[in-house]
Enzyme design. Structure first.
Site, PDB file in Angstrom:
ATOM      1  CG  ASP A   8      -1.662   1.233   1.484  1.00 34.27           C
ATOM      2  OD1 ASP A   8      -2.204   1.776   0.508  1.00 34.27           O
ATOM      3  OD2 ASP A   8      -1.741   1.683   2.647  1.00 34.27           O
ATOM      4  CG  ASP A  10      -1.395   7.603   0.950  1.00 30.15           C
ATOM      5  OD1 ASP A  10      -0.508   8.467   0.887  1.00 30.15           O
ATOM      6  OD2 ASP A  10      -2.220   7.403   0.044  1.00 30.15           O
ATOM      7  N   GLY A  51     -10.228   6.622  -0.548  1.00 27.15           N
ATOM      8  CA  GLY A  51     -10.228   7.510  -1.715  1.00 27.15           C
ATOM      9  C   GLY A  51     -10.595   8.936  -1.342  1.00 27.15           C
ATOM     10  N   GLY A  52      -9.811   9.907  -1.815  1.00 30.43           N
ATOM     11  CA  GLY A  52      -9.992  11.306  -1.436  1.00 30.43           C
ATOM     12  C   GLY A  52     -11.293  11.935  -1.916  1.00 30.43           C
ATOM     13  CG  HIS A  83      -8.993  14.256  -5.379  1.00 32.09           C
ATOM     14  ND1 HIS A  83      -8.294  13.491  -6.286  1.00 32.09           N
ATOM     15  CD2 HIS A  83      -8.763  13.704  -4.161  1.00 32.09           C
ATOM     16  CE1 HIS A  83      -7.684  12.509  -5.633  1.00 32.09           C
ATOM     17  NE2 HIS A  83      -7.951  12.622  -4.354  1.00 32.09           N
ATOM     18  CB  SER A 125      -3.411   7.902  -3.093  1.00 35.72           C
ATOM     19  OG  SER A 125      -3.661   8.332  -1.782  1.00 35.72           O
ATOM     20  CD  GLU A 127      -0.066   6.672 -12.175  1.00 31.88           C
ATOM     21  OE1 GLU A 127       0.950   5.954 -12.257  1.00 31.88           O
ATOM     22  OE2 GLU A 127      -0.108   7.834 -12.613  1.00 31.88           O
ATOM     23  CB  ALA A 129      -0.595  11.498  -5.053  1.00 28.06           C
TER      24      ALA A 129
END
Length: 237
Positions: A8, A10, A51-52, A83, A125, A127, A129
């Site tokens: 993962d 974050d 997801g943001g 976003h 997140s 792609e 970032a």
């Protein structure tokens, strides 16, 4: 034999949530003239939504949408715009070196790559970032060998297993022989639902989480002694 190591992003590669994503969201809100401020504590609750864009939507569905965003179309457009801005702010933070890599991550990745074990990154997140973070924190030589599956590549985000199943399909992996490194209960659930082995490396919000499903739980990869041998043993168990 082990099929692959899937990380993962974050909380695992770097502890980005409290001191990276959260202030980036807040900065984007402020620029837009919104009064919304996500505290460290409240952000822990918001993280239960993967997801943001989904996270902002859940937030405003709960507290009420800003004036002028009453219909679904304008709400979607707002979330998308914010976003993009939030991702840009977050990427600036990474590039400035404000977010350090977590202990033990590079050692494990280097061991795997040297041994010919595939390494991938699977994240909810964006792609952009994720690939920026991987490149800045790990360097081009490593980044070039690590495929990334992130953001909207799948419709259903974690805790759905889709992103891990996509990685298995694209990389030609056997799920039962894969080892996933996660830090959250939704990520753990996703890895397990994909039929993979999961090691949890605790991040800032671990105190909120339940990791009963995990094959192994450590404070960080270095302290927990999670090297390639430990991962191989898990995949062969």
């Amino acid at each position: 034999a082990i099929s692959a190591l899937l990380f993962d992003c974050d909380g695992v590669i770097a502890d980005t949530e409290p001191d990276g994503h959260r202030p980036a969201f807040n900065a984007a809100f402020k620029e837009k003239g919104f009064a919304d401020v996500w505290t460290k504590e409240h952000y822990g609750e918001l993280l239960e939504t993967g997801g943001g864009k989904e996270r902002m939507t859940a937030h405003w569905n709960e507290v009420g949408w800003p004036a002028g965003y009453e219909d679904a179309e304008s709400q979607q457009a707002l979330v998308k715009e914010l976003h993009l801005r939030k991702t840009a702010i977050f990427n600036e933070m990474i590039t400035k070196g404000e977010i350090p890599i977590r202990k033990g991550v590079l050692n494990l990745i280097d061991e795997a790559l040297a041994d010919g074990v595939p390494v991938g990154v699977c994240s909810t997140s964006s792609e952009q970032a994720v690939s920026n973070l991987v490149r800045v924190l790990m360097g081009d030589a490593r980044a070039d060998k690590i495929p990334i599956y992130a953001g909207d590549v799948v419709k259903k985000k974690k805790p759905s297993p889709d992103v891990y199943l996509l990685a298995a399909e694209k990389m030609g992996l056997e799920p039962a022989k894969c080892v996933v490194i996660e830090d959250s209960s939704i990520g753990l659930a996703a890895g397990k639902a994909a039929g993979m082995n999961v090691i949890v490396t605790k991040s800032s919000y671990a105190y909120r989480e339940n990791f009963d499903l995990a094959d192994k739980v450590v404070d960080d990869l270095e302290v927990g002694g999670v090297g390639l041998d430990a991962c191989k043993a898990l995949a062969d168990a």
